[in-house]
Scaffold this motif. Structure first.
Motif, PDB file in Angstrom:
ATOM      1  N   SER A 185     -20.802  -4.854 -27.285  1.00 49.00           N
ATOM      2  CA  SER A 185     -19.781  -4.918 -26.246  1.00 49.00           C
ATOM      3  C   SER A 185     -20.052  -6.068 -25.280  1.00 49.00           C
ATOM      4  O   SER A 185     -19.411  -6.173 -24.247  1.00 49.00           O
ATOM      5  N   SER A 202      -8.595  -7.603 -32.388  1.00 47.12           N
ATOM      6  CA  SER A 202      -9.369  -7.647 -33.619  1.00 47.12           C
ATOM      7  C   SER A 202      -8.543  -8.435 -34.631  1.00 47.12           C
ATOM      8  O   SER A 202      -7.326  -8.271 -34.704  1.00 47.12           O
ATOM      9  N   TYR A 233      -8.718  -6.405 -27.153  1.00 52.80           N
ATOM     10  CA  TYR A 233     -10.000  -6.654 -26.516  1.00 52.80           C
ATOM     11  C   TYR A 233      -9.752  -7.282 -25.146  1.00 52.80           C
ATOM     12  O   TYR A 233      -8.736  -7.946 -24.937  1.00 52.80           O
ATOM     13  N   PRO A 278     -15.392  -7.454 -27.158  1.00 47.15           N
ATOM     14  CA  PRO A 278     -14.905  -6.506 -28.170  1.00 47.15           C
ATOM     15  C   PRO A 278     -15.117  -5.069 -27.709  1.00 47.15           C
ATOM     16  O   PRO A 278     -16.063  -4.775 -26.984  1.00 47.15           O
ATOM     17  N   ALA A 279     -14.233  -4.213 -28.151  1.00 41.72           N
ATOM     18  CA  ALA A 279     -14.307  -2.788 -27.778  1.00 41.72           C
ATOM     19  C   ALA A 279     -15.461  -2.104 -28.454  1.00 41.72           C
ATOM     20  O   ALA A 279     -15.931  -2.485 -29.468  1.00 41.72           O
TER      21      ALA A 279
END
Length: 145
Positions: A47, A85, A131, A144-145
């Motif tokens: 993350s 993504s 994101y 990013p998650a």
């Protein structure tokens, strides 16, 4: 009967995905996207923010695919950046371009909106995961998650 230690054979869907990507001329880069849809959308699953490059590389009304990081960044309006993504929610292929206000998947023709990652045309069942994206000193940073 296969032995217990053998790896399972690739699914028909995975093989078709890879064949389509190779036929489209994607070569080695396209093969990276031909995995199962269940794997993580960003490299490493971290993350921590990922620096992608200059914000000026992302055109207004378009976007840029960062294949290695499996991230696509769009700029629907001047100064408004969105990150998603780059793995299609249908079969896990990596999207390959942003054109005509849409993010395009080469494997089965799914299309996603640049503004919110929503499915514009299937077979993808769900939007691209979003994101967080910021611009620091002119460089894109995506978390990013």
């Amino acid at each position: 009967m296969p032995e217990a230690h053998e790896s399972p054979a690739p699914s028909r869907r995975t093989l078709l995905c890879c064949a389509a990507a190779l036929a489209a001329g994607g070569g080695t880069v396209a093969l990276a996207g031909c995995s199962s849809a269940s794997s993580d959308g960003a490299k490493g699953g971290s993350s921590a923010p990922v620096e992608l490059g200059a914000a000026t590389e992302v055109p207004v009304g378009g976007g840029k695919v960062y294949r290695e990081q499996k991230i696509v960044v769009t700029q629907p309006e001047a100064g408004q950046f969105k990150a998603f993504s780059a793995k299609c929610t249908h079969a896990g292929c990596v999207v390959d371009q942003v054109k005509g206000g849409q993010i395009l998947c080469p494997c089965h023709g799914s299309k996603f909106a640049i503004a919110d990652g929503a499915v514009a045309d299937g077979p993808a069942p769900t939007p691209l995961p979003a994101y967080a994206v910021t611009v620091q000193d002119g460089k894109l940073q995506v978390t990013p998650a």
